[in-house]
Motif scaffolding. Sequence first.
Motif, PDB file in Angstrom:
ATOM      1  N   ARG A   9       0.770  -1.025   0.206  1.00  8.17           N
ATOM      2  CA  ARG A   9       0.397   0.161  -0.410  1.00  8.17           C
ATOM      3  C   ARG A   9       0.856   0.892  -0.073  1.00  8.17           C
ATOM      4  O   ARG A   9       0.690   2.564  -0.764  1.00  8.17           O
ATOM      5  CB  ARG A   9      -0.448   0.251   1.480  1.00  8.17           C
ATOM      6  CG  ARG A   9      -1.438   0.839   1.259  1.00  8.17           C
ATOM      7  CD  ARG A   9      -2.899   0.754   2.469  1.00  8.17           C
ATOM      8  NE  ARG A   9      -3.681   2.327   3.015  1.00  8.17           N
ATOM      9  CZ  ARG A   9      -4.824   2.076   3.630  1.00  8.17           C
ATOM     10  NH1 ARG A   9      -4.417   1.392   4.383  1.00  8.17           N
ATOM     11  NH2 ARG A   9      -5.564   3.497   4.239  1.00  8.17           N
ATOM     12  N   ALA A  10       1.668   1.126   0.390  1.00  8.41           N
ATOM     13  CA  ALA A  10       3.264   2.027   0.962  1.00  8.41           C
ATOM     14  C   ALA A  10       3.822   2.985  -0.472  1.00  8.41           C
ATOM     15  O   ALA A  10       3.548   3.629  -0.578  1.00  8.41           O
ATOM     16  CB  ALA A  10       4.084   1.779   1.620  1.00  8.41           C
ATOM     17  N   ALA A  11       3.629   1.447  -1.363  1.00  9.93           N
ATOM     18  CA  ALA A  11       4.409   1.758  -2.313  1.00  9.93           C
ATOM     19  C   ALA A  11       3.742   2.223  -3.459  1.00  9.93           C
ATOM     20  O   ALA A  11       4.248   2.905  -3.595  1.00  9.93           O
ATOM     21  CB  ALA A  11       5.227   0.682  -2.903  1.00  9.93           C
ATOM     22  N   LYS A  12       2.295   1.780  -2.943  1.00  5.94           N
ATOM     23  CA  LYS A  12       1.396   2.389  -4.369  1.00  5.94           C
ATOM     24  C   LYS A  12       1.249   3.730  -4.539  1.00  5.94           C
ATOM     25  O   LYS A  12       1.221   4.798  -5.161  1.00  5.94           O
ATOM     26  CB  LYS A  12       0.531   1.967  -3.955  1.00  5.94           C
ATOM     27  CG  LYS A  12       0.189   0.090  -4.650  1.00  5.94           C
ATOM     28  CD  LYS A  12      -0.968  -0.655  -4.509  1.00  5.94           C
ATOM     29  CE  LYS A  12      -1.545  -1.807  -5.051  1.00  5.94           C
ATOM     30  NZ  LYS A  12      -2.480  -2.273  -4.570  1.00  5.94           N
ATOM     31  N   LYS A  13       1.133   4.267  -2.554  1.00  7.70           N
ATOM     32  CA  LYS A  13       0.676   5.512  -2.701  1.00  7.70           C
ATOM     33  C   LYS A  13       1.987   6.537  -3.091  1.00  7.70           C
ATOM     34  O   LYS A  13       1.923   7.433  -3.742  1.00  7.70           O
ATOM     35  CB  LYS A  13       0.211   5.875  -0.773  1.00  7.70           C
ATOM     36  CG  LYS A  13      -1.190   5.161  -0.914  1.00  7.70           C
ATOM     37  CD  LYS A  13      -1.230   5.740   0.531  1.00  7.70           C
ATOM     38  CE  LYS A  13      -2.973   5.464   0.693  1.00  7.70           C
ATOM     39  NZ  LYS A  13      -3.294   5.769   2.094  1.00  7.70           N
ATOM     40  N   ALA A  14       2.967   6.388  -2.825  1.00  3.58           N
ATOM     41  CA  ALA A  14       4.415   7.071  -2.923  1.00  3.58           C
ATOM     42  C   ALA A  14       4.005   7.169  -4.544  1.00  3.58           C
ATOM     43  O   ALA A  14       4.663   7.970  -5.246  1.00  3.58           O
ATOM     44  CB  ALA A  14       5.643   6.427  -2.374  1.00  3.58           C
ATOM     45  N   SER A  15       3.646   5.845  -5.377  1.00  5.61           N
ATOM     46  CA  SER A  15       4.293   6.133  -6.965  1.00  5.61           C
ATOM     47  C   SER A  15       2.918   7.198  -6.848  1.00  5.61           C
ATOM     48  O   SER A  15       3.676   7.935  -8.300  1.00  5.61           O
ATOM     49  CB  SER A  15       3.761   4.550  -7.230  1.00  5.61           C
ATOM     50  OG  SER A  15       4.517   3.592  -7.166  1.00  5.61           O
ATOM     51  N   LYS A  16       2.071   7.534  -7.269  1.00  8.88           N
ATOM     52  CA  LYS A  16       0.615   8.613  -6.721  1.00  8.88           C
ATOM     53  C   LYS A  16       1.889   9.108  -7.108  1.00  8.88           C
ATOM     54  O   LYS A  16       1.801  10.534  -7.642  1.00  8.88           O
ATOM     55  CB  LYS A  16      -0.402   7.838  -6.102  1.00  8.88           C
ATOM     56  CG  LYS A  16      -0.633   6.730  -6.878  1.00  8.88           C
ATOM     57  CD  LYS A  16      -2.556   6.611  -6.044  1.00  8.88           C
ATOM     58  CE  LYS A  16      -3.382   5.352  -6.437  1.00  8.88           C
ATOM     59  NZ  LYS A  16      -4.646   5.653  -5.530  1.00  8.88           N
TER      60      LYS A  16
END
Length: 254
Positions: A9-16
Amino acid sequence: MEPLEIAVRAAKKASKEILKHYDNFEIYTKEDKSPLTTADLAANEALVKELSKTGVKICSEESILGDDERVKEEQFWLVDPLDGTKEFIAQNDEFCVCIALIKSGRPILSVIAIPCKDEIFYSGGGKVVYRNGEILKPKDKTLNLFLMGKHGSSKKREEFAKKFGFEIKAIGSAIKFCRITENLASTYARLGPSSLWDIAAGDFLVEQSGGVTIDLTTMEKPLYNRPTLINNPYLVVDKNHVENLDKYLEFFKD
């Protein structure tokens, strides 16, 4: 929520956050003369916010955990909010988000997200790697490629590729580890300096896919709780070439 779920979840948010800044960012210069962008900072903030929910300390390129703390801590997060800042600035899409949970010096789960490719690789162990939620199926044959970064060159690495019959391909950031995990490349070596957060996540993904990363100084798997942020030179080999590992290591001993 399990640590791996939180990390994904953290990686997806950082990607955004990174993509929000892709066409409009500011560049700063850090003390070591390396570039830092507003995307790095936004991604770091997103990662820290999510990973802090685990109660485990975080060592990030943008918020470093001290040497003594890394050595003493049984567990800590080791992350690079934007691996490949130079690639981000060049807007060539070859950058990623790297997250690894370190326990007793070695990663026990990891995530690499590639924002511009909408790809996310992760593993919690068990010799299973997921790509975009599906189990990554290992291939019996690997493309005969030796990977190098896009900045700098090395005669030694070129000699290695020639000796063992590899074609050379340049790819930016830790995406190299993902392609080796997919058996889309055979080997990768870094003989110059790099930081712990550059390779920990990729190291674990490669290992879980049947490959290996070897520290060329100790001739063992890299440790990430050493009292330095700098990796020794290392070699990465995919599962279909592990049988040749001793030959490869003998080459680099010289």
